[in-house]
Design a protein around this motif. Structure first.
Motif, PDB file in Angstrom:
ATOM      1  N   LEU A   1      25.055 -20.529  16.775  1.00 44.11           N
ATOM      2  CA  LEU A   1      26.033 -19.857  16.038  1.00 44.11           C
ATOM      3  C   LEU A   1      27.125 -20.635  15.148  1.00 44.11           C
ATOM      4  CD1 LEU A   1      26.623 -16.850  18.231  1.00 44.11           C
ATOM      5  CD2 LEU A   1      25.679 -16.650  16.092  1.00 44.11           C
ATOM      6  N   ARG A   2      27.349 -21.928  16.080  1.00 44.71           N
ATOM      7  CA  ARG A   2      28.357 -22.931  15.198  1.00 44.71           C
ATOM      8  C   ARG A   2      27.609 -23.624  13.934  1.00 44.71           C
ATOM      9  NH1 ARG A   2      29.941 -25.458  21.145  1.00 44.71           N
ATOM     10  NH2 ARG A   2      31.925 -24.671  21.203  1.00 44.71           N
ATOM     11  N   ALA A   3      26.272 -23.697  14.165  1.00 45.73           N
ATOM     12  CA  ALA A   3      25.360 -24.091  13.070  1.00 45.73           C
ATOM     13  C   ALA A   3      25.507 -23.074  11.949  1.00 45.73           C
ATOM     14  CB  ALA A   3      23.988 -24.427  13.206  1.00 45.73           C
ATOM     15  N   CYS A   4      25.554 -21.839  12.320  1.00 41.06           N
ATOM     16  CA  CYS A   4      25.591 -20.803  11.151  1.00 41.06           C
ATOM     17  C   CYS A   4      26.973 -20.850  10.439  1.00 41.06           C
ATOM     18  CB  CYS A   4      25.395 -19.275  11.841  1.00 41.06           C
ATOM     19  SG  CYS A   4      23.676 -18.918  12.305  1.00 41.06           S
ATOM     20  N   VAL A   5      27.865 -20.984  11.337  1.00 41.53           N
ATOM     21  CA  VAL A   5      29.395 -21.117  10.660  1.00 41.53           C
ATOM     22  C   VAL A   5      29.483 -22.265   9.746  1.00 41.53           C
ATOM     23  CG1 VAL A   5      31.753 -21.238  11.170  1.00 41.53           C
ATOM     24  CG2 VAL A   5      30.492 -19.856  12.654  1.00 41.53           C
ATOM     25  N   ALA A   6      29.116 -23.267  10.357  1.00 41.93           N
ATOM     26  CA  ALA A   6      28.905 -24.619   9.264  1.00 41.93           C
ATOM     27  C   ALA A   6      28.199 -24.484   8.209  1.00 41.93           C
ATOM     28  CB  ALA A   6      28.413 -25.932  10.093  1.00 41.93           C
ATOM     29  N   ARG A   7      27.133 -23.520   8.197  1.00 48.35           N
ATOM     30  CA  ARG A   7      26.538 -23.427   7.033  1.00 48.35           C
ATOM     31  C   ARG A   7      27.387 -22.492   6.025  1.00 48.35           C
ATOM     32  NH1 ARG A   7      20.120 -23.956   6.424  1.00 48.35           N
ATOM     33  NH2 ARG A   7      19.709 -25.792   7.692  1.00 48.35           N
ATOM     34  N   MET A   8      27.871 -21.662   6.479  1.00 48.01           N
ATOM     35  CA  MET A   8      28.746 -20.564   5.632  1.00 48.01           C
ATOM     36  C   MET A   8      29.630 -21.200   5.135  1.00 48.01           C
ATOM     37  SD  MET A   8      28.558 -16.842   7.579  1.00 48.01           S
ATOM     38  CE  MET A   8      29.078 -17.375   9.084  1.00 48.01           C
ATOM     39  N   GLY A   9      30.058 -22.385   5.781  1.00 48.27           N
ATOM     40  CA  GLY A   9      31.333 -23.115   5.215  1.00 48.27           C
ATOM     41  C   GLY A   9      31.017 -24.082   3.918  1.00 48.27           C
ATOM     42  N   LEU A  10      29.478 -24.062   3.442  1.00 46.98           N
ATOM     43  CA  LEU A  10      29.162 -24.692   2.338  1.00 46.98           C
ATOM     44  C   LEU A  10      29.388 -23.671   1.111  1.00 46.98           C
ATOM     45  CD1 LEU A  10      25.889 -26.200   3.703  1.00 46.98           C
ATOM     46  CD2 LEU A  10      28.012 -27.485   3.306  1.00 46.98           C
ATOM     47  N   TYR A  11      29.748 -22.507   1.383  1.00 46.86           N
ATOM     48  CA  TYR A  11      29.599 -21.667   0.133  1.00 46.86           C
ATOM     49  C   TYR A  11      30.957 -20.903   0.183  1.00 46.86           C
ATOM     50  CZ  TYR A  11      24.855 -22.623   0.952  1.00 46.86           C
ATOM     51  OH  TYR A  11      23.542 -23.170   1.152  1.00 46.86           O
ATOM     52  N   GLU A  12      31.358 -20.474  -0.969  1.00 43.99           N
ATOM     53  CA  GLU A  12      32.653 -19.618  -1.157  1.00 43.99           C
ATOM     54  C   GLU A  12      31.858 -17.933  -0.911  1.00 43.99           C
ATOM     55  OE1 GLU A  12      34.538 -20.288  -4.567  1.00 43.99           O
ATOM     56  OE2 GLU A  12      35.734 -21.942  -3.682  1.00 43.99           O
ATOM     57  N   LEU A  13      32.152 -17.341  -0.071  1.00 41.06           N
ATOM     58  CA  LEU A  13      31.485 -16.226   0.512  1.00 41.06           C
ATOM     59  C   LEU A  13      32.428 -14.954  -0.202  1.00 41.06           C
ATOM     60  CD1 LEU A  13      29.935 -16.651   3.826  1.00 41.06           C
ATOM     61  CD2 LEU A  13      28.857 -16.812   1.647  1.00 41.06           C
ATOM     62  N   HIS A  14      31.937 -13.851  -0.849  1.00 40.20           N
ATOM     63  CA  HIS A  14      32.673 -12.703  -0.867  1.00 40.20           C
ATOM     64  C   HIS A  14      32.932 -11.915   0.281  1.00 40.20           C
ATOM     65  CE1 HIS A  14      33.849  -8.943  -2.898  1.00 40.20           C
ATOM     66  NE2 HIS A  14      33.145  -8.398  -2.276  1.00 40.20           N
ATOM     67  N   SER A  15      31.784 -11.774   1.181  1.00 38.31           N
ATOM     68  CA  SER A  15      31.917 -11.209   2.462  1.00 38.31           C
ATOM     69  C   SER A  15      30.764 -11.463   3.404  1.00 38.31           C
ATOM     70  CB  SER A  15      31.645  -9.614   2.170  1.00 38.31           C
ATOM     71  OG  SER A  15      31.973  -8.799   3.285  1.00 38.31           O
ATOM     72  N   HIS A  16      30.718 -11.492   4.472  1.00 42.34           N
ATOM     73  CA  HIS A  16      29.892 -11.569   5.495  1.00 42.34           C
ATOM     74  C   HIS A  16      29.950 -10.554   6.643  1.00 42.34           C
ATOM     75  CE1 HIS A  16      33.295 -13.312   7.768  1.00 42.34           C
ATOM     76  NE2 HIS A  16      32.515 -13.316   8.838  1.00 42.34           N
ATOM     77  N   ARG A  17      28.996 -10.428   7.237  1.00 40.98           N
ATOM     78  CA  ARG A  17      28.673  -9.790   8.539  1.00 40.98           C
ATOM     79  C   ARG A  17      27.815 -10.350   9.836  1.00 40.98           C
ATOM     80  NH1 ARG A  17      27.034  -3.447   9.518  1.00 40.98           N
ATOM     81  NH2 ARG A  17      27.996  -3.158  11.698  1.00 40.98           N
ATOM     82  N   ALA A  18      28.292 -10.249  10.898  1.00 38.46           N
ATOM     83  CA  ALA A  18      27.541 -10.842  11.816  1.00 38.46           C
ATOM     84  C   ALA A  18      27.308  -9.610  13.175  1.00 38.46           C
ATOM     85  CB  ALA A  18      28.116 -12.042  12.613  1.00 38.46           C
ATOM     86  N   ILE A  19      26.199  -9.505  13.444  1.00 33.83           N
ATOM     87  CA  ILE A  19      25.480  -8.535  14.441  1.00 33.83           C
ATOM     88  C   ILE A  19      24.824  -8.829  15.387  1.00 33.83           C
ATOM     89  CG2 ILE A  19      25.708  -6.387  12.629  1.00 33.83           C
ATOM     90  CD1 ILE A  19      22.655  -6.728  12.825  1.00 33.83           C
ATOM     91  N   ALA A  20      24.824  -8.153  16.691  1.00 33.60           N
ATOM     92  CA  ALA A  20      24.285  -8.438  17.949  1.00 33.60           C
ATOM     93  C   ALA A  20      23.545  -7.436  18.205  1.00 33.60           C
ATOM     94  CB  ALA A  20      24.925  -9.208  18.932  1.00 33.60           C
ATOM     95  N   THR A  21      22.262  -7.427  19.036  1.00 33.26           N
ATOM     96  CA  THR A  21      21.515  -6.162  19.074  1.00 33.26           C
ATOM     97  C   THR A  21      21.289  -5.913  20.663  1.00 33.26           C
ATOM     98  OG1 THR A  21      19.385  -7.615  18.845  1.00 33.26           O
ATOM     99  CG2 THR A  21      20.460  -5.989  16.755  1.00 33.26           C
TER     100      THR A  21
END
Length: 374
Positions: free
Chosen positions: A89-109
């Motif tokens: 998940l830290r890797a995911c957050v780092a990747r998202m930091g490369l972009y200017e995001l309009h929105s995001h959502r994270a889910i668990a199942t």
């Protein structure tokens, strides 16, 4: 911006960049969205914007974290599994930091739904990564799987019909029964069932017994008995007899079977998503895979050591589904909850309109940077 273009062009799931045009320039300016799906077995991220048909993928990330490892026996998420997952998940957050995001959502199942310490883990993720994860219900899981497969459901067949979708996960299997109106480009969820069994739960529950005829057949028969009740309620078999049903599968199991059926030397998504898999061919292939044993599965380049332990449990679930609802073909979808989340976010913005988005930025912390996979 150049860096982002290169990522879009080279990522295996990304759409190649066509020659510049007004449409292409408009799409390039479209807002970026990110979705994270934290399952029992995998942690996946997808970054995309709206494309001409569906999603234009910019970046993706997937890691087998095995969050639900040991959950069947202990009822708890294990410390080692939680550590692996937080690293991903830290890797995911780092990747998202490369972009200017309009929105995001994270889910668990399922793993977080079932574990006694599931919500404690979600709070820990928030504290250690800053990521707010929602634990979704089985119904929303089924709805998102349907949303991900919208284009496949609407592109074939008569104006109206039925769709039977299955998603074989790590901790559970979701089955959705939908009414399709292709003229209106819409579908409605008529019913769903969430089986508390997936590739990890069956592997842990049955171990090496799944490689025996008696063990494998026992699993298939047990699942069929559960599915018969769902069939009785919704009269699915009757609709199949009328030639009115499209069977659609989305999971690593069904995409692996499709890849093997096509004779791919290694998995190639472009030839799989939206393809049709012959059910008789798939069942014959499953018999061959069962005869290969663990050693043979490990040696297969499409399967490999990471998937070998979990393929036969998925095959048992697949066989139970096509035994309960016999059809000649299954449409294969290499897409999942991330795709459904992204399409829902994009659709919500399109319906609600409103002012230009305020970009959401994720900081790139130095201690995270080395964790990002190429």
């Amino acid at each position: 911006m150049v860096q982002h273009r290169l990522r879009a062009a080279t990522h295996p799931q990304a759409t190649p960049l066509p020659p510049a045009s007004a449409t292409n320039r408009r799409m390039a300016r479209a807002p970026l969205y990110a979705a994270i799906d934290l399952g029992t077995h995998n942690c996946r991220l997808l970054v995309a914007r709206a494309g001409e048909r569906g999603l234009r993928v910019i970046d993706s990330f997937s890691r087998a974290v095995r969050l639900g490892e040991g959950l069947h026996h202990s009822g708890q998420l294990a410390e080692a599994a939680m550590e692996r997952t937080i690293t991903a998940l830290r890797a995911c957050v780092a990747r998202m930091g490369l972009y200017e995001l309009h929105s995001h959502r994270a889910i668990a199942t399922e793993a977080c739904r079932r574990a006694a310490n599931g919500m404690d883990f979600i709070a820990r993720v928030m504290h250690e990564t800053g990521l707010d994860i929602s634990v979704i219900s089985a119904r929303e899981e089924a709805e998102l799987a349907l949303a991900a497969c919208t284009s496949l459901l609407h592109d074939r067949g008569s104006a109206t019909g039925r769709g039977l979708l299955f998603d074989i996960g790590g901790g559970s299997t979701e089955i959705a029964w939908a009414r399709i109106d292709r003229d209106a480009r819409r579908h409605d969820l008529s019913g769903y069932v969430s089986l508390p069994m997936g590739i990890m739960t069956l592997a842990e529950r049955h171990g090496n017994d799944i490689f025996t005829d008696a063990g494998y057949r026992g699993i298939v028969d047990g699942i069929v008995s559960i599915l018969r009740g769902f069939d009785d309620i919704h009269c699915i078999t009757r609709e199949i007899a009328r030639g009115n049903v499209m069977l659609l599968g989305t999971s690593g199991t069904v995409t692996t079977l499709a890849s093997l059926a096509q004779g791919q030397g290694r998995y190639e998504r472009a030839g799989i998503d939206g393809s049709r898999l012959s059910v008789p061919q798939a069942l014959a292939m499953i018999d061959s895979l069962r005869g290969a044993g663990m050693a043979g599965l490990v040696r297969n380049p499409v399967i490999g050591p990471d998937r070998a332990r979990y393929l036969l449990p998925g095959c048992a679930i697949f066989e139970a589904i096509v035994t309960t609802w016999p059809m000649m073909n299954v449409t294969v979808a290499d897409r999942g909850l991330r795709d459904g989340l992204l399409l829902r976010m994009i659709g919500d913005r399109g319906r609600h309109g409103g002012p230009a988005p305020t970009p959401l930025s994720f900081p790139l912390h130095r201690h995270m940077e080395h964790r990002v996979s190429p």
